[in-house]
Design a protein around this motif. Structure first.
Motif, PDB file in Angstrom:
ATOM      1  N   ASP A   1      43.063  13.618  91.287  1.00 26.99           N
ATOM      2  CA  ASP A   1      42.913  12.160  91.346  1.00 26.99           C
ATOM      3  C   ASP A   1      42.130  11.759  92.589  1.00 26.99           C
ATOM      4  OD1 ASP A   1      44.408  11.783  89.033  1.00 26.99           O
ATOM      5  OD2 ASP A   1      46.296  11.842  90.160  1.00 26.99           O
ATOM      6  N   ALA A   2      42.276  12.540  93.644  1.00 22.80           N
ATOM      7  CA  ALA A   2      41.560  12.242  94.906  1.00 22.80           C
ATOM      8  C   ALA A   2      41.609  13.498  95.772  1.00 22.80           C
ATOM      9  CB  ALA A   2      42.207  11.060  95.633  1.00 22.80           C
ATOM     10  N   LEU A   3      40.754  13.495  96.797  1.00 26.26           N
ATOM     11  CA  LEU A   3      40.751  14.602  97.759  1.00 26.26           C
ATOM     12  C   LEU A   3      41.075  14.029  99.133  1.00 26.26           C
ATOM     13  CD1 LEU A   3      40.035  17.644  98.333  1.00 26.26           C
ATOM     14  CD2 LEU A   3      37.712  16.847  98.843  1.00 26.26           C
TER      15      LEU A   3
ATOM     16  N   ARG B   1      49.723  21.335 107.031  1.00 26.27           N
ATOM     17  CA  ARG B   1      49.929  21.481 105.579  1.00 26.27           C
ATOM     18  C   ARG B   1      51.414  21.250 105.246  1.00 26.27           C
ATOM     19  NH1 ARG B   1      51.040  21.829 101.124  1.00 26.27           N
ATOM     20  NH2 ARG B   1      50.046  22.812  99.343  1.00 26.27           N
ATOM     21  N   ALA B   2      52.292  21.767 106.097  1.00 22.76           N
ATOM     22  CA  ALA B   2      53.736  21.606 105.860  1.00 22.76           C
ATOM     23  C   ALA B   2      54.135  20.139 105.985  1.00 22.76           C
ATOM     24  CB  ALA B   2      54.520  22.465 106.847  1.00 22.76           C
TER      25      ALA B   2
ATOM     26  N   ALA C   1      42.343  23.395 102.112  1.00 24.39           N
ATOM     27  CA  ALA C   1      43.092  24.560 102.587  1.00 24.39           C
ATOM     28  C   ALA C   1      42.338  25.290 103.688  1.00 24.39           C
ATOM     29  CB  ALA C   1      43.365  25.502 101.417  1.00 24.39           C
ATOM     30  N   GLU C   2      40.990  25.244 103.646  1.00 22.12           N
ATOM     31  CA  GLU C   2      40.206  25.991 104.646  1.00 22.12           C
ATOM     32  C   GLU C   2      40.257  25.320 106.013  1.00 22.12           C
ATOM     33  OE1 GLU C   2      38.895  23.982 102.443  1.00 22.12           O
ATOM     34  OE2 GLU C   2      37.174  22.922 103.262  1.00 22.12           O
TER      35      GLU C   2
ATOM     36  N   VAL D   1      47.359  19.810  95.891  1.00 18.33           N
ATOM     37  CA  VAL D   1      46.613  20.909  95.263  1.00 18.33           C
ATOM     38  C   VAL D   1      45.689  21.494  96.332  1.00 18.33           C
ATOM     39  CG1 VAL D   1      45.003  21.543  93.426  1.00 18.33           C
ATOM     40  CG2 VAL D   1      46.611  19.633  93.073  1.00 18.33           C
ATOM     41  N   ASP D   2      45.869  22.760  96.643  1.00 18.50           N
ATOM     42  CA  ASP D   2      44.980  23.382  97.639  1.00 18.50           C
ATOM     43  C   ASP D   2      43.589  23.564  97.054  1.00 18.50           C
ATOM     44  OD1 ASP D   2      46.766  23.686  99.797  1.00 18.50           O
ATOM     45  OD2 ASP D   2      47.735  25.355  98.763  1.00 18.50           O
TER      46      ASP D   2
END
Ligand code: GLY
Ligand code: MN
Length: 386
Positions: A34-36, A123-124, A115-116, A136-137
């Motif tokens: 849906d979005a990044l 991230r946690a 993720a990179e 979503v990675d």
């Protein structure tokens, strides 16, 4: 409308960012996002033109929100006035909460994350605040788009190159025997800034004498005397980096260094001639490496042939022996920088920036590199260039 002290976001930036977002939208569509959530500041700049650190971007095609804090409030006014993004003011160290609220109000259920770029800790935190199942990675979605530069990016890199080349001319005009490496570094960086660079694209490297064999040397107090002088320098202009290396002989090039200079120059010219779309990055690396190997210096060429250049000084793709499945495409801007390094004697590296075109490449840098041009005389008799 312009904010006092701030220019509006330019029409060229709006057009370029819109086109980049369109390309990103195509990549995201295949992943049902849906979005990044963009956390890498260079990627935020790429998609919006906004240069503030510590901010986040939630983007979905034409719709986007820059999520930032009070330190950037005034700075962001031109973006509020632009069609590029909504601006959401959050609290420093608590931006994840603002992302969560924005996603809820915009109906974003599947949010990609970089993720990179995210640290394990960040991230946690995102997982805790937004819910692990909504994240979503993704890996290097924008980095892959950034490999092919658009016209605005190419024009900006060319301005950075023009500035770095003019600055070197000026700095060498003030070179004196006995000047320290750091003094020449300071003059060069000053001259780049005086021409509009916001800074060097990496710590300027001036290596005098045998120290030039140290590939990533850190300039220091040693004095520049007759002999080898390796200068690796670049400018940042409107966020974009340039990067060149030239190796000079002050007064003269020592005989052994002159010998390796000719080999490096041959290898560099052959590799540039080989650059064209469809070639792999490993193939181009091999062109230079074969010539240096054949001359007996393969062991002394201990790095890849070059790298992509853009918002980062080193970015994808890379010319090296591992890049057998990375293919050159029009719009890529690459450095070509073979070198030979002989400890105790000296090193030679020659580095230019090339743009891959539809049928070959165009060398963007044009600072002289003929062996004759590499021998320079200090313009000032002695003493520091103050
Ligand atoms: N010119 C600096 C580097 O490529 O590492
Ligand atoms: Mn480089």
């Amino acid at each position: 409308m312009s904010t006092p002290g701030h220019e509006p976001v330019s029409a060229a930036t709006i057009a370029a960012c819109s086109a980049r977002r369109h390309r990103l939208g195509e990549v995201m569509a295949g992943r049902q996002l849906d979005a990044l959530l963009v956390s890498n500041a260079k990627d935020i700049r790429y998609l919006t033109g906004f240069i503030g650190d510590d901010s986040l971007l939630v983007v979905s095609g034409d719709v986007a929100a820059i999520i930032s804090d009070a330190r950037y409030d005034e700075f962001l006014e031109p973006w509020r006035q632009s069609p590029l993004a909504e601006v959401v003011m959050g609290t420093r160290h608590r931006l994840e909460q603002s992302v969560q609220q924005y996603c809820r109000r915009s109906g974003v259920k599947r949010l990609g994350v970089q993720a990179e770029h995210l640290t394990v800790t960040k991230r946690a935190t995102l997982g805790e605040v937004l819910g692990e199942s909504s994240l979503v990675d993704t890996e290097v979605l924008i980095g892959r788009l950034r490999m092919r530069k658009d016209d605005l990016e190419i024009e900006t890199i060319q301005r950075a190159i023009a500035i770095q080349q003019e600055a070197l001319d000026e700095a060498l005009g003030r070179l004196s025997m006995g000047m320290t490496e750091l003094e020449l570094t300071a003059v060069l960086e000053y001259e780049m800034k005086a021409r509009g660079a916001t800074g060097p694209s990496f710590p300027t490297m001036v290596a005098a004498g045998a120290r030039s064999s140290i590939i990533h040397y850190v300039s220091g107090p040693p004095e520049i005397q007759e002999g080898t002088l390796l200068i690796d320098w670049g400018a940042v202009v409107d966020g974009y980096c340039s990067d060149m290396t030239r190796t000079f002989g002050v007064g003269r090039l020592p005989q052994k260094v002159r010998e390796i200079y000719l080999i490096v120059l041959d290898a560099q010219r052959a590799a540039i001639d080989a650059c064209r779309p469809g070639k792999t990055c490993a193939e181009i690396d091999a062109v230079a490496r074969r010539l240096i190997d054949a001359a007996g210096y393969g062991e002394q060429f201990g790095h890849g042939l070059g790298h992509g250049l853009g918002l980062d000084i080193h970015e994808d793709p890379y010319f090296n022996q591992l890049a057998t499945d990375v293919v050159l495409e029009p719009g890529m801007v690459m450095t070509v920088e073979p070198g030979i390094y002989v400890p105790g004697v000296g090193g030679v590296r020659i580095e230019d920036d090339v743009l891959i075109t539809d049928d070959g490449c165009r060398v963007l840098t044009d600072y002289p590199k003929d062996p004759a041009a590499s021998v320079i005389e200090p313009a000032v008799a002695s003493g520091p260039a103050r």
